[in-house]
Design a protein around this motif. Structure first.
Motif, PDB file in Angstrom:
ATOM      1  N   ILE A  92       6.810  -4.083  -3.311  1.00 23.22           N
ATOM      2  CA  ILE A  92       7.029  -3.070  -2.299  1.00 23.22           C
ATOM      3  C   ILE A  92       5.659  -2.557  -1.883  1.00 23.22           C
ATOM      4  CG2 ILE A  92       8.069  -0.841  -1.763  1.00 23.22           C
ATOM      5  CD1 ILE A  92      10.149  -1.388  -3.905  1.00 23.22           C
ATOM      6  N   VAL A  93       5.350  -2.674  -0.607  1.00 24.67           N
ATOM      7  CA  VAL A  93       4.031  -2.327  -0.113  1.00 24.67           C
ATOM      8  C   VAL A  93       4.156  -1.176   0.871  1.00 24.67           C
ATOM      9  CG1 VAL A  93       2.001  -3.126   1.143  1.00 24.67           C
ATOM     10  CG2 VAL A  93       3.209  -4.697  -0.371  1.00 24.67           C
ATOM     11  N   ASN A  94       3.360  -0.137   0.670  1.00 19.39           N
ATOM     12  CA  ASN A  94       3.340   0.988   1.580  1.00 19.39           C
ATOM     13  C   ASN A  94       2.236   0.759   2.603  1.00 19.39           C
ATOM     14  OD1 ASN A  94       2.772   3.625   2.784  1.00 19.39           O
ATOM     15  ND2 ASN A  94       4.275   4.361   1.289  1.00 19.39           N
ATOM     16  N   VAL A  95       2.634   0.369   3.810  1.00 20.17           N
ATOM     17  CA  VAL A  95       1.652   0.013   4.830  1.00 20.17           C
ATOM     18  C   VAL A  95       0.866   1.228   5.313  1.00 20.17           C
ATOM     19  CG1 VAL A  95       2.898  -2.029   5.588  1.00 20.17           C
ATOM     20  CG2 VAL A  95       3.403   0.180   6.645  1.00 20.17           C
ATOM     21  N   LEU A 113      -7.347  -6.422   9.853  1.00 19.35           N
ATOM     22  CA  LEU A 113      -6.518  -7.281   9.007  1.00 19.35           C
ATOM     23  C   LEU A 113      -7.278  -7.691   7.749  1.00 19.35           C
ATOM     24  CD1 LEU A 113      -4.835  -9.520  11.716  1.00 19.35           C
ATOM     25  CD2 LEU A 113      -3.594  -8.158  10.022  1.00 19.35           C
ATOM     26  N   TYR A 114      -8.532  -8.072   7.918  1.00 16.90           N
ATOM     27  CA  TYR A 114      -9.322  -8.515   6.767  1.00 16.90           C
ATOM     28  C   TYR A 114      -9.622  -7.361   5.817  1.00 16.90           C
ATOM     29  CZ  TYR A 114     -13.134 -10.437   4.006  1.00 16.90           C
ATOM     30  OH  TYR A 114     -13.933 -10.838   2.970  1.00 16.90           O
ATOM     31  N   ASP A 115      -9.976  -6.191   6.366  1.00 14.66           N
ATOM     32  CA  ASP A 115     -10.248  -5.022   5.519  1.00 14.66           C
ATOM     33  C   ASP A 115      -8.998  -4.646   4.725  1.00 14.66           C
ATOM     34  OD1 ASP A 115     -12.832  -4.906   6.440  1.00 14.66           O
ATOM     35  OD2 ASP A 115     -12.481  -3.254   7.842  1.00 14.66           O
ATOM     36  N   THR A 116      -7.837  -4.760   5.361  1.00 12.48           N
ATOM     37  CA  THR A 116      -6.585  -4.452   4.673  1.00 12.48           C
ATOM     38  C   THR A 116      -6.311  -5.479   3.584  1.00 12.48           C
ATOM     39  OG1 THR A 116      -5.700  -3.477   6.706  1.00 12.48           O
ATOM     40  CG2 THR A 116      -4.111  -4.037   4.969  1.00 12.48           C
ATOM     41  N   TYR A 117      -6.539  -6.747   3.893  1.00  9.18           N
ATOM     42  CA  TYR A 117      -6.350  -7.820   2.910  1.00  9.18           C
ATOM     43  C   TYR A 117      -7.157  -7.536   1.647  1.00  9.18           C
ATOM     44  CZ  TYR A 117      -6.785 -12.389   0.679  1.00  9.18           C
ATOM     45  OH  TYR A 117      -6.798 -13.416  -0.241  1.00  9.18           O
ATOM     46  N   LYS A 118      -8.378  -7.070   1.802  1.00  3.64           N
ATOM     47  CA  LYS A 118      -9.240  -6.820   0.649  1.00  3.64           C
ATOM     48  C   LYS A 118      -8.747  -5.654  -0.200  1.00  3.64           C
ATOM     49  CE  LYS A 118     -13.163  -6.424   2.826  1.00  3.64           C
ATOM     50  NZ  LYS A 118     -14.635  -6.235   3.016  1.00  3.64           N
ATOM     51  N   LYS A 119      -7.960  -4.752   0.396  1.00  4.51           N
ATOM     52  CA  LYS A 119      -7.477  -3.585  -0.344  1.00  4.51           C
ATOM     53  C   LYS A 119      -6.159  -3.829  -1.073  1.00  4.51           C
ATOM     54  CE  LYS A 119      -7.470  -0.641   3.097  1.00  4.51           C
ATOM     55  NZ  LYS A 119      -7.308   0.647   3.808  1.00  4.51           N
ATOM     56  N   VAL A 120      -5.444  -4.876  -0.701  1.00 11.41           N
ATOM     57  CA  VAL A 120      -4.119  -5.106  -1.272  1.00 11.41           C
ATOM     58  C   VAL A 120      -4.251  -5.600  -2.718  1.00 11.41           C
ATOM     59  CG1 VAL A 120      -1.966  -6.411  -1.064  1.00 11.41           C
ATOM     60  CG2 VAL A 120      -3.176  -5.672   0.989  1.00 11.41           C
ATOM     61  N   PRO A 121      -3.528  -4.996  -3.655  1.00 11.33           N
ATOM     62  CA  PRO A 121      -3.550  -5.493  -5.036  1.00 11.33           C
ATOM     63  C   PRO A 121      -3.164  -6.963  -5.105  1.00 11.33           C
ATOM     64  CG  PRO A 121      -2.505  -3.332  -4.945  1.00 11.33           C
ATOM     65  CD  PRO A 121      -2.716  -3.774  -3.520  1.00 11.33           C
ATOM     66  N   ALA A 122      -3.799  -7.693  -5.993  1.00 12.89           N
ATOM     67  CA  ALA A 122      -3.647  -9.149  -6.043  1.00 12.89           C
ATOM     68  C   ALA A 122      -2.209  -9.595  -6.190  1.00 12.89           C
ATOM     69  CB  ALA A 122      -4.488  -9.715  -7.180  1.00 12.89           C
ATOM     70  N   GLN A 123      -1.376  -8.817  -6.918  1.00 10.97           N
ATOM     71  CA  GLN A 123      -0.021  -9.278  -7.209  1.00 10.97           C
ATOM     72  C   GLN A 123       0.910  -9.255  -6.003  1.00 10.97           C
ATOM     73  OE1 GLN A 123      -1.346  -6.459  -8.364  1.00 10.97           O
ATOM     74  NE2 GLN A 123       0.160  -4.810  -8.629  1.00 10.97           N
ATOM     75  N   HIS A 124       0.474  -8.664  -4.892  1.00 13.22           N
ATOM     76  CA  HIS A 124       1.309  -8.635  -3.686  1.00 13.22           C
ATOM     77  C   HIS A 124       1.044  -9.897  -2.853  1.00 13.22           C
ATOM     78  CE1 HIS A 124       2.861  -4.656  -4.482  1.00 13.22           C
ATOM     79  NE2 HIS A 124       1.638  -4.207  -4.667  1.00 13.22           N
ATOM     80  N   TYR A 125       1.451 -11.020  -3.381  1.00  9.65           N
ATOM     81  CA  TYR A 125       1.120 -12.312  -2.784  1.00  9.65           C
ATOM     82  C   TYR A 125       1.723 -12.486  -1.393  1.00  9.65           C
ATOM     83  CZ  TYR A 125      -0.170 -13.162  -7.611  1.00  9.65           C
ATOM     84  OH  TYR A 125      -0.726 -13.054  -8.853  1.00  9.65           O
ATOM     85  N   MET A 126       2.983 -12.067  -1.216  1.00 10.37           N
ATOM     86  CA  MET A 126       3.629 -12.248   0.078  1.00 10.37           C
ATOM     87  C   MET A 126       2.936 -11.427   1.159  1.00 10.37           C
ATOM     88  SD  MET A 126       5.960 -13.764   1.814  1.00 10.37           S
ATOM     89  CE  MET A 126       7.213 -14.352   0.665  1.00 10.37           C
ATOM     90  N   LYS A 180       4.142  -1.884  -7.391  1.00 12.95           N
ATOM     91  CA  LYS A 180       4.348  -1.137  -6.160  1.00 12.95           C
ATOM     92  C   LYS A 180       3.040  -0.479  -5.726  1.00 12.95           C
ATOM     93  CE  LYS A 180       9.147   0.049  -7.301  1.00 12.95           C
ATOM     94  NZ  LYS A 180      10.110   1.157  -7.506  1.00 12.95           N
ATOM     95  N   VAL A 181       2.939  -0.243  -4.430  1.00  8.47           N
ATOM     96  CA  VAL A 181       1.866   0.576  -3.912  1.00  8.47           C
ATOM     97  C   VAL A 181       2.499   1.913  -3.563  1.00  8.47           C
ATOM     98  CG1 VAL A 181       0.103   0.832  -2.143  1.00  8.47           C
ATOM     99  CG2 VAL A 181       0.668  -1.425  -3.013  1.00  8.47           C
ATOM    100  N   ILE A 182       2.159   2.948  -4.296  1.00  4.08           N
ATOM    101  CA  ILE A 182       2.836   4.227  -4.172  1.00  4.08           C
ATOM    102  C   ILE A 182       2.151   5.089  -3.118  1.00  4.08           C
ATOM    103  CG2 ILE A 182       3.585   6.297  -5.401  1.00  4.08           C
ATOM    104  CD1 ILE A 182       4.893   3.713  -6.343  1.00  4.08           C
ATOM    105  N   GLN A 183       2.960   5.718  -2.288  1.00  3.70           N
ATOM    106  CA  GLN A 183       2.423   6.640  -1.286  1.00  3.70           C
ATOM    107  C   GLN A 183       2.030   7.954  -1.937  1.00  3.70           C
ATOM    108  OE1 GLN A 183       5.151   7.623   1.842  1.00  3.70           O
ATOM    109  NE2 GLN A 183       3.535   8.319   3.213  1.00  3.70           N
ATOM    110  N   GLN A 184       0.835   8.414  -1.646  1.00  2.00           N
ATOM    111  CA  GLN A 184       0.338   9.674  -2.230  1.00  2.00           C
ATOM    112  C   GLN A 184       0.933  10.872  -1.497  1.00  2.00           C
ATOM    113  OE1 GLN A 184      -1.483   9.660  -4.978  1.00  2.00           O
ATOM    114  NE2 GLN A 184      -1.420   7.431  -5.012  1.00  2.00           N
TER     115      GLN A 184
END
Length: 258
Positions: free
Chosen positions: A41-44, A92-105, A254-258
């Motif tokens: 679950i990714v919080n965009v 897109l690239y900056d966001t890619y670098k921030k995503v935790p590795a386990q969120h493969y999809m 999960k990426v939790i919303q603060q």
């Protein structure tokens, strides 16, 4: 590796590719969250900036998961708008670098968007993603999951983006594909070599000869313009019975919303 495990890994690879192409079947949009599968679950809102470009990308990713009669038309319209935004590739690239590795999809979705931009401004980003070293499987004890395959899919999606740019006669993309024939992973090397051979830059015959002199003899089979004929590939004998063990998900990343 036994036949059962080989089958499981093949199924995993196939299902991931299906999920990428038909994400609407297994994905859902819940406001700020993108529910990509049972374990991700990714919080965009936390990952993408609250800017015009960031909001365009958020909407585009949701449309990429859409379904219905107008889904494809809506996606294509969104893609065309994104292509006109000079900041799209960088965000897109900056966001890619921030995503935790386990969120493969989700990582794959971001790279797919970079690929679809078909922009020379995104060439360096695609090259860096494709060139990244592939980590070992993070859950080797689980026969159902092979995170190394997930990482390979991300790399070859980036290679596909470079191939599109090379087909548009972008010399730097062609050079990047040649560089990727040094990659640690056979699938990445193969995809890069095929893209290099088929690019609009240079003479095809000469490029094949360069690759034949560079790559080991046992890999010369893929140095061709012809697509592999599946029926001609030897398949392993299938066991009469095999067991598939379902993965138990106890703590979903999960990426939790603060």
């Amino acid at each position: 590796m036994n036949h059962s495990l080989k089958l499981k890994k093949a199924l995993r690879f196939g299902l991931l590719l299906i999920a990428i192409s038909f994400c609407a079947i297994s994905c859902a949009d819940k406001g700020a969250e993108l529910v990509l599968d049972q374990t991700s679950i990714v919080n965009v809102e936390d990952l993408l900036p609250n800017t015009n470009t960031g909001n365009m990308i958020k909407q585009h990713l949701r449309l990429a998961m859409g379904n219905g009669a107008d889904a494809e038309a809506n996606y294509q319209q969104s893609l065309q708008r994104l292509k006109t935004n000079p900041e799209a590739g960088r965000v897109l690239y900056d966001t890619y670098k921030k995503v935790p590795a386990q969120h493969y999809m989700f990582r794959t979705m971001l790279v797919e968007a970079l690929k679809q931009l078909r922009s020379s401004a995104s060439m360096a980003y695609l090259d860096e993603i494709a060139s990244g070293r592939i980590p070992e499987d993070s859950v080797p004890e689980n026969d159902e999951i092979d995170t190394r395959i997930d990482e390979v899919i991300i790399r070859i999606t980036a290679v596909e983006g470079l191939t599109l740019l090379a087909s548009d006669s972008l010399v730097n993309a062609n050079d990047a594909l040649m560089g990727l024939t040094n990659h640690q992973d056979l699938t990445v090397r193969q995809m890069a070599a095929r893209g290099y051979i088929k690019s609009a830059v240079g003479n095809t015959t000469e490029k094949i000869e360069v690759l034949r002199s560079k790559l080991p003899r046992e890999e010369h089979w893929y140095l061709t313009l012809e697509d592999t004929k599946i029926k001609s590939v030897a398949h392993p004998e299938m066991p009469e019975k095999f067991e598939i063990i379902e993965k138990e998900v106890k703590n979903s990343p999960k990426v939790i919303q603060q």
